[in-house]
Design an enzyme around this catalytic site. Structure first.
Site, PDB file in Angstrom:
ATOM      1  NE  ARG A 141      -3.307  -2.328   2.818  1.00  0.00           N
ATOM      2  CZ  ARG A 141      -3.249  -3.558   3.362  1.00  0.00           C
ATOM      3  NH1 ARG A 141      -1.871  -3.545   3.708  1.00  0.00           N
ATOM      4  NH2 ARG A 141      -4.006  -4.527   3.233  1.00  0.00           N
ATOM      5  CE  LYS A 165      -5.935  -1.241   5.077  1.00  0.00           C
ATOM      6  NZ  LYS A 165      -7.331  -1.312   4.547  1.00  0.00           N
ATOM      7  CG  HIS A 234      -5.627   0.578  -3.586  1.00  0.00           C
ATOM      8  ND1 HIS A 234      -4.694   0.323  -2.455  1.00  0.00           N
ATOM      9  CD2 HIS A 234      -6.539  -0.557  -3.534  1.00  0.00           C
ATOM     10  CE1 HIS A 234      -5.088  -0.768  -1.806  1.00  0.00           C
ATOM     11  NE2 HIS A 234      -6.393  -1.054  -2.410  1.00  0.00           N
ATOM     12  NE  ARG A 237      -3.153  -3.766  -1.417  1.00  0.00           N
ATOM     13  CZ  ARG A 237      -2.547  -4.483  -0.416  1.00  0.00           C
ATOM     14  NH1 ARG A 237      -1.298  -4.527  -0.590  1.00  0.00           N
ATOM     15  NH2 ARG A 237      -3.373  -5.265   0.315  1.00  0.00           N
ATOM     16  CG  HIS A 260      -5.755  -9.135   1.492  1.00  0.00           C
ATOM     17  ND1 HIS A 260      -6.113  -9.398   0.019  1.00  0.00           N
ATOM     18  CD2 HIS A 260      -5.720  -7.615   1.308  1.00  0.00           C
ATOM     19  CE1 HIS A 260      -5.890  -8.119  -0.624  1.00  0.00           C
ATOM     20  NE2 HIS A 260      -5.851  -7.210   0.072  1.00  0.00           N
ATOM     21  CE1 TYR A 269      -6.365  -7.003  -6.426  1.00  0.00           C
ATOM     22  CE2 TYR A 269      -6.424  -8.250  -4.648  1.00  0.00           C
ATOM     23  CZ  TYR A 269      -6.217  -6.986  -5.188  1.00  0.00           C
ATOM     24  OH  TYR A 269      -6.242  -5.870  -4.267  1.00  0.00           O
TER      25      TYR A 269
END
Length: 288
Positions: A141, A165, A234, A237, A260, A269
């Site tokens: 990110r 995150k 993004h 990404r 993730h 995806y």
């Protein structure tokens, strides 16, 4: 609200961006309650639903309402724990189903042309090239890229250490072209931009401090737009993940690559790849 903010960042590990978003939403909720002579101790499902309905009537999108529901759930859980609410109404709040659009990605030829066309000479151009190469090579990110320090690159293993995150750390492989672009930046660009006060940041802004997210986004648009392949960070990404899957990588590996926490976040995806497969089928199959 100050205690709740500390709870979000300190105990739950939410990012500063998430904390700001939650506090903005909940300030609106508390103002709405105050206008009706209510307080946080009166929170229940009908009050929250009425507030959300007014937001929808004012034009709020489904994603905005979903974020507000998540913010309220976090607040009511906290208030219940603190004894301010007798029961937690949060679990009874339904999250609106969002229509997830397929991400826009560059095809592999576009990505190659965009990156190979670069001939950076100035410090800013060197940084732009390195930023784009690293984003595409690692799928990280843009906020993760801006948080990188010089020591996060491990040249002995060709990897980069990323803090994602929830302060979750992961190690991501980096390809040779991206490493070469970063080397060019650190050797010829970074020394020209560094401030008198030393900083560990890998990428620097105009004033010599750590590169900000907004400037990194502008770098991506400027670099890719110059070759007719404009994309947001993004989008790079998304492109990295899609190209990995198209190249035969398994979904679990791509999940780890992207950081993730759930495979459900990565499954979108596979839809991108299926759409491309359908297009190729319709163009090439005699019975399509």
């Amino acid at each position: 609200m100050e205690r709740f903010s500390a709870h979000l960042s300190g105990e739950l590990g939410r990012s500063p961006h998430t904390v700001r978003g939650y506090l903005a939403d909940l300030t609106s909720l508390l103002a709405d309650l105050d206008a009706r002579g209510r307080t946080a101790s009166d929170l229940d499902v009908p009050l929250v639903r009425a507030w959300l309905a007014r937001a929808r009537a004012a034009g709020a999108s489904r994603s905005t309402v979903a974020r507000r529901v998540a913010a309220v759930r976090a607040l009511t859980r906290y208030l219940h724990r603190e004894g301010i609410l007798a029961t937690d109404p949060g679990p009874r709040l339904a999250t609106p189903r969002q229509q997830r659009a397929l991400p826009t990605v560059l095809d592999e030829d576009q990505a190659a042309r965009a990156l190979e066309a670069a001939d950076p000479t100035t410090p800013t151009e060197l940084r732009r090239h390195a930023v784009v190469e690293l984003l595409y090579a690692t799928g990280i990110r843009v906020a993760e890229l801006c948080a990188l320090d010089l020591t996060d690159l491990d040249r002995s293993r060709d990897t980069v250490r990323v803090l994602g995150k929830g302060d979750k750390e992961r190690t991501v492989p980096v390809g040779a072209p991206a490493l070469e672009a970063v080397d060019a930046w650190t050797a010829r660009g970074r020394p020209e931009m560094v401030a008198p006060t030393p900083t560990r940041a890998l990428f620097l802004g105009a004033r010599g401090g750590r590169l900000g997210v907004r400037q990194a986004r502008e770098d991506v648009h400027a670099h890719l737009g110059a070759v007719g392949a404009d994309s947001a960070p993004h989008g790079l990404r998304h492109s990295a993940a899609t190209h990995l899957l198209n190249g035969g990588a398994d979904l679990r590996s791509v999940q780890e690559f992207l950081g993730h926490s759930s495979p459900r976040s990565t499954q979108i995806y596979t839809h991108v790849s299926v759409e491309r497969l359908r297009t190729a089928y319709q163009q090439a199959h005699p019975r399509a």
